[in-house]
Enzyme design. Structure first.
Site, PDB file in Angstrom:
ATOM      1  CG  ASP A   1      63.310  14.754  14.348  1.00  0.00           C
ATOM      2  OD1 ASP A   1      64.192  14.058  14.738  1.00  0.00           O
ATOM      3  OD2 ASP A   1      62.430  14.365  14.309  1.00  0.00           O
TER       4      ASP A   1
ATOM      5  CD  GLU B   1      63.857  14.530  19.310  1.00  0.00           C
ATOM      6  OE1 GLU B   1      64.668  14.053  17.775  1.00  0.00           O
ATOM      7  OE2 GLU B   1      62.513  14.965  19.032  1.00  0.00           O
TER       8      GLU B   1
ATOM      9  CG  HIS C   1      59.732  11.897  19.982  1.00  0.00           C
ATOM     10  ND1 HIS C   1      58.939  10.720  19.588  1.00  0.00           N
ATOM     11  CD2 HIS C   1      61.321  11.735  19.632  1.00  0.00           C
ATOM     12  CE1 HIS C   1      60.051  10.385  18.597  1.00  0.00           C
ATOM     13  NE2 HIS C   1      61.342  10.556  19.178  1.00  0.00           N
TER      14      HIS C   1
ATOM     15  CG  HIS D   1      61.397  11.310  12.308  1.00  0.00           C
ATOM     16  ND1 HIS D   1      61.426  10.416  11.139  1.00  0.00           N
ATOM     17  CD2 HIS D   1      62.083  11.122  13.207  1.00  0.00           C
ATOM     18  CE1 HIS D   1      62.046   9.381  11.884  1.00  0.00           C
ATOM     19  NE2 HIS D   1      62.432  10.032  12.994  1.00  0.00           N
TER      20      HIS D   1
ATOM     21  CD  GLU E   1      67.023  13.181  15.874  1.00  0.00           C
ATOM     22  OE1 GLU E   1      66.657  12.794  16.256  1.00  0.00           O
ATOM     23  OE2 GLU E   1      68.248  12.264  15.702  1.00  0.00           O
TER      24      GLU E   1
HETATM   25  O1  G3P Z   1      66.058  12.513  19.909  1.00  0.00           O
HETATM   26  C1  G3P Z   1      65.962  11.561  19.983  1.00  0.00           C
HETATM   27  C2  G3P Z   1      64.647  10.042  19.020  1.00  0.00           C
HETATM   28  O2  G3P Z   1      63.555  11.406  18.084  1.00  0.00           O
HETATM   29  C3  G3P Z   1      65.319   9.735  17.709  1.00  0.00           C
HETATM   30  O3  G3P Z   1      64.807   9.106  17.061  1.00  0.00           O
HETATM   31  O4  G3P Z   1      63.760   8.672  15.011  1.00  0.00           O
HETATM   32  O5  G3P Z   1      62.624   9.917  16.920  1.00  0.00           O
HETATM   33  O6  G3P Z   1      64.742  10.648  15.681  1.00  0.00           O
HETATM   34  P1  G3P Z   1      63.648   9.557  16.346  1.00  0.00           P
HETATM   35 MG    MG Z   2      64.150  12.853  16.303  1.00  0.00          MG
END
Ligand code: G3P
Ligand code: MG
Length: 261
Positions: A60, A58, A31, A73, A133
């Protein structure tokens, strides 16, 4: 095959941006690069995740005022950089000078916000996989989705392609138009009425949902509808075991030093 799937000299790059029949991604996904181990969404985070055995990350992605796609993020700069204000109001020249590492610890002082193009370069050099994402600033959904799609289509060369996901349906739709061959996932807290037609309309191959959304019924219904199933953010042994028993294909975690990559 689309024009973007060809090299400048025109020869085809078969399969580069096409979804394959199988599921090419590993079960465990780091993450924000490395969860909590390094400053999130930086190259240092990817390296820390990789050092712990992770092969998929993953992250952002959002846009600067002048249209550069970079990783961050939050809408605001304060939490993870030494900047102030809404990131979308700044050109990349200003954003690229920010310190995105000191907030995490002095060992990361001077770490920069990475561009998506730079991240792709790093991933391809090491054979890492990506879940991008799309995280648009409010009101910037369509432009962000389109630019993320354009960058992936122009830059990514190796297989398997990144998995695109977003809570924003307009962003996902714009990314689909810009890069139709890049696989997409609907990202949601829980399965709301209409999720199936929405995912189908956007040509999604997977549903990424908060871990609490998954139970025997939802796991079965989503699989039977033909979608792969991923959960975020899975940080305990109990949840990991429960979700693995449900047969989920992907688990996104902060605990890169605990779970196997
Ligand atoms: O993509 C899954 C997760 O990252 C979504 O929540 O707020 O951590 O971007 P967040
Ligand atoms: Mg995310």
């Amino acid at each position: 095959m689309t024009p973007g799937d060809r090299s400048p000299s025109g020869e085809a790059r078969p399969g580069v941006l096409e979804t394959r029949g199988g599921w090419p991604y590993p079960r465990w996904i780091a993450h924000r690069g490395a969860g909590l181990l390094a400053p999130e969404n930086t190259i240092a985070a990817f390296r820390a995740g990789a050092a712990n055995g992770f092969r998929m990350f993953e992250c952002d992605a959002r846009l600067s005022a002048d249209g550069e796609v970079f990783l961050l993020h939050d809408d605001l700069l304060e939490r993870t950089t030494d900047g102030h204000g809404a990131a979308v109001e700044f050109d990349w020249a200003a954003l690229s000078r920010l310190d995105a590492g000191s907030w995490h610890g002095p060992g990361y002082a001077g770490e920069r916000l990475p561009t998506l193009a730079g991240v792709i370069q790093e991933c391809e050099a090491h054979g890492w996989m990506l879940n991008v994402e799309i995280k648009p600033a409010p009101g910037d959904e369509e432009r962000t989705g389109r630019r993320v799609g354009e960058v992936l289509r122009a830059q990514w060369r190796s297989a398997p392609p990144p998995l695109l996901s977003s809570f924003s349906l307009p962003a996902l739709a714009a990314a689909a138009s810009a890069a139709p061959g890049v696989p997409r996932a609907l990202l949601c807290e829980r399965l709301v009425p209409g999720w199936r037609s929405c995912a189908a309309r956007l040509g999604c191959v997977a549903i990424v949902a908060a871990q609490a959304a998954w139970n025997e019924e939802t796991a079965k219904v989503v699989a039977e509808a033909g979608f792969r199933r991923l959960a975020y953010t899975v940080n305990t042994d109990a949840e990991a075991a429960r979700l693995a028993a449900l047969g989920l294909e992907g688990l996104i975690t902060d605990r890169v030093d605990h779970f196997p990559g």
